[in-house]
Design a protein around this motif. Sequence first.
Motif, PDB file in Angstrom:
ATOM      1  N   PRO A  45       0.805  -1.223   0.000  1.00 54.51           N
ATOM      2  CA  PRO A  45       0.000   0.000   0.000  1.00 54.51           C
ATOM      3  C   PRO A  45       0.843   1.281   0.000  1.00 54.51           C
ATOM      4  CG  PRO A  45      -0.682  -1.480   1.788  1.00 54.51           C
ATOM      5  CD  PRO A  45       0.525  -2.084   1.164  1.00 54.51           C
ATOM      6  N   ALA A  46       1.968   1.256   0.714  1.00 54.14           N
ATOM      7  CA  ALA A  46       2.796   2.464   0.782  1.00 54.14           C
ATOM      8  C   ALA A  46       3.331   2.831  -0.599  1.00 54.14           C
ATOM      9  CB  ALA A  46       3.946   2.266   1.754  1.00 54.14           C
ATOM     10  N   LEU A  47       3.579   1.806  -1.397  1.00 54.29           N
ATOM     11  CA  LEU A  47       4.084   2.023  -2.749  1.00 54.29           C
ATOM     12  C   LEU A  47       2.971   2.586  -3.627  1.00 54.29           C
ATOM     13  CD1 LEU A  47       6.797   1.560  -4.044  1.00 54.29           C
ATOM     14  CD2 LEU A  47       6.018  -0.679  -4.798  1.00 54.29           C
ATOM     15  N   VAL A  49       0.551   4.414  -2.547  1.00 57.46           N
ATOM     16  CA  VAL A  49       0.435   5.811  -2.137  1.00 57.46           C
ATOM     17  C   VAL A  49       1.460   6.657  -2.893  1.00 57.46           C
ATOM     18  CG1 VAL A  49       0.814   7.417  -0.233  1.00 57.46           C
ATOM     19  CG2 VAL A  49      -0.511   5.333   0.149  1.00 57.46           C
ATOM     20  N   GLN A  50       2.691   6.141  -2.953  1.00 59.83           N
ATOM     21  CA  GLN A  50       3.756   6.873  -3.639  1.00 59.83           C
ATOM     22  C   GLN A  50       3.431   7.068  -5.113  1.00 59.83           C
ATOM     23  OE1 GLN A  50       6.291   8.571  -2.544  1.00 59.83           O
ATOM     24  NE2 GLN A  50       6.638   9.136  -4.691  1.00 59.83           N
ATOM     25  N   LYS A  53       1.144   9.885  -5.361  1.00 57.12           N
ATOM     26  CA  LYS A  53       1.868  11.137  -5.106  1.00 57.12           C
ATOM     27  C   LYS A  53       2.720  11.553  -6.308  1.00 57.12           C
ATOM     28  CE  LYS A  53       2.377  10.912  -0.060  1.00 57.12           C
ATOM     29  NZ  LYS A  53       3.331  10.574   1.009  1.00 57.12           N
TER      30      LYS A  53
ATOM     31  N   SER B  55       0.849  -0.280   6.493  1.00 53.04           N
ATOM     32  CA  SER B  55       1.842   0.756   6.216  1.00 53.04           C
ATOM     33  C   SER B  55       2.267   1.494   7.469  1.00 53.04           C
ATOM     34  CB  SER B  55       1.264   1.751   5.206  1.00 53.04           C
ATOM     35  OG  SER B  55       0.728   1.060   4.115  1.00 53.04           O
ATOM     36  N   GLN B 100       9.985   7.463   0.298  1.00 51.90           N
ATOM     37  CA  GLN B 100       8.831   6.748   0.854  1.00 51.90           C
ATOM     38  C   GLN B 100       9.294   5.535   1.659  1.00 51.90           C
ATOM     39  OE1 GLN B 100       5.853   7.762   0.864  1.00 51.90           O
ATOM     40  NE2 GLN B 100       4.359   6.114   0.821  1.00 51.90           N
ATOM     41  N   PHE B 236       7.963  -2.553   1.693  1.00 53.22           N
ATOM     42  CA  PHE B 236       7.079  -1.436   2.014  1.00 53.22           C
ATOM     43  C   PHE B 236       6.051  -1.779   3.092  1.00 53.22           C
ATOM     44  CE2 PHE B 236       8.811   0.053  -1.988  1.00 53.22           C
ATOM     45  CZ  PHE B 236       9.041   1.380  -1.688  1.00 53.22           C
TER      46      PHE B 236
END
Lengths: 188, 250
Positions: A45-47, A49-50, A53, B55, B100, B236
């Motif tokens: 998920p963080a990827l 989000v990136q 962005k 996350s 990130q 991640f």
Amino acid sequence: MLTYEKAAPDRPRTEHPALPWVTTVARLVLAAVLIVAGGLKIGAPALSVQAVKAYQLLPDSLATAIGYGLPIVEIVIGVLLVVGLLTRVAAVVSGLLMLAFVVGIASAWARGLRIDCGCFGGGGELGAGEDPNYLWEILRDFGLVIVAAWIFIRPPGRLAMDSALGLTGPREPYQPEGDIFQGEEPDA
Amino acid sequence: MSKAARGASVRARIAAQREAERKQEQRRRLATIITVVVVVLAVISGGWWYAAQQSKSETVAGGLAPVTVQSDGTAVMAKAGVTSPVLDIYEDPQCPVCKQLEEISGPTIKNLAAEGKVKVVYHPLTIFSQEPTRSNSLRAASALRCVSDGKQWIAFHDRLFKEQPRETVEGFKIDDLVKWGHDVGVTAPGFDSCVKDQTQQAAHEQFSTKTLQDQKLQGTPTLKLNGQQIDNNTIFVPSALRQEIINAGK
């Protein structure tokens, strides 16, 4: 109403028996793209989000919310399309999603950003020595908008839960006057 | 009752029954649609919540493991005596995905090193070939090479990611780099001139090109655990990364 207006000139007689199958195929194509795209993103998920962005279009908090939510939305809409449940709603949502992607990619292109669309995972970062392929990405997503529009105009196609559950309206959708009936009856 | 009247009443009854059936059918349809919509919304919010949980970053609890700057420009972060497993981090100070990664999983990596679970090796690289990103990256990475104290190195490294400019503008300006160095406690007398004259740039470029080739890197960030690249779905997700590293140490 849209169904009635669009469909009427085509069918003075009965509908061609292959047409509902075309909708079924369209559903499966769109669903496959959505499920693959969502599935590749949902693990990181963080990827995701990136990747949102990277377009530099939305404030960070909104980009974060969308990055978390988009993969699951894609998968759920994809599953709805496969089983043909709430077909029209799913078609509208996926059509709007694809349009949003077209706008996002076009805007990245216009602003001279060098990003990967992040459509199928990845953080929107181009690999070493890689060039963006905006035209192809836009054409692909625009093609999928058309596929979604077809499903919206001629739902739900064969093998659809909507038909099995009787969600398609008072009559079977492929009866000749089915749409006219829907369109004209006050139904209150 | 006349035949006609009876017929009419039957017709009315049938009509009423049909109407009732139609109403019931409509209600049933509405109930089905509402049920499906509720289930869909529940699944989506559940997935969203899960993604947010996945996350969540750790916080750097205690102090850091000792950091040693190597002569080739890499930096090792490990407790004394910890030699395995080895986590190699290949990252570019200008790369947004690396930023990130540092935000999401950086604390986990630092904690694991402090717990003596892993030996971490940072490899600052420059992967960009276009401007302004290439020059931004070169300036920042060369400035990082001007720091020889490990503690200051990691603090400057973190500061660089925090201050990362957008990819379309010139950033990591010399004056800023010098200032951030002072902010994080760099006091070495040669630091200012080293950054201003970019004396380390050639060495950095050479190191970067060689590393990209030798390690066959597709991009940054790349994390390798004992030489094996770790999947994005792991690096991640802090909890998954922690598990992967702890398993490698068993």
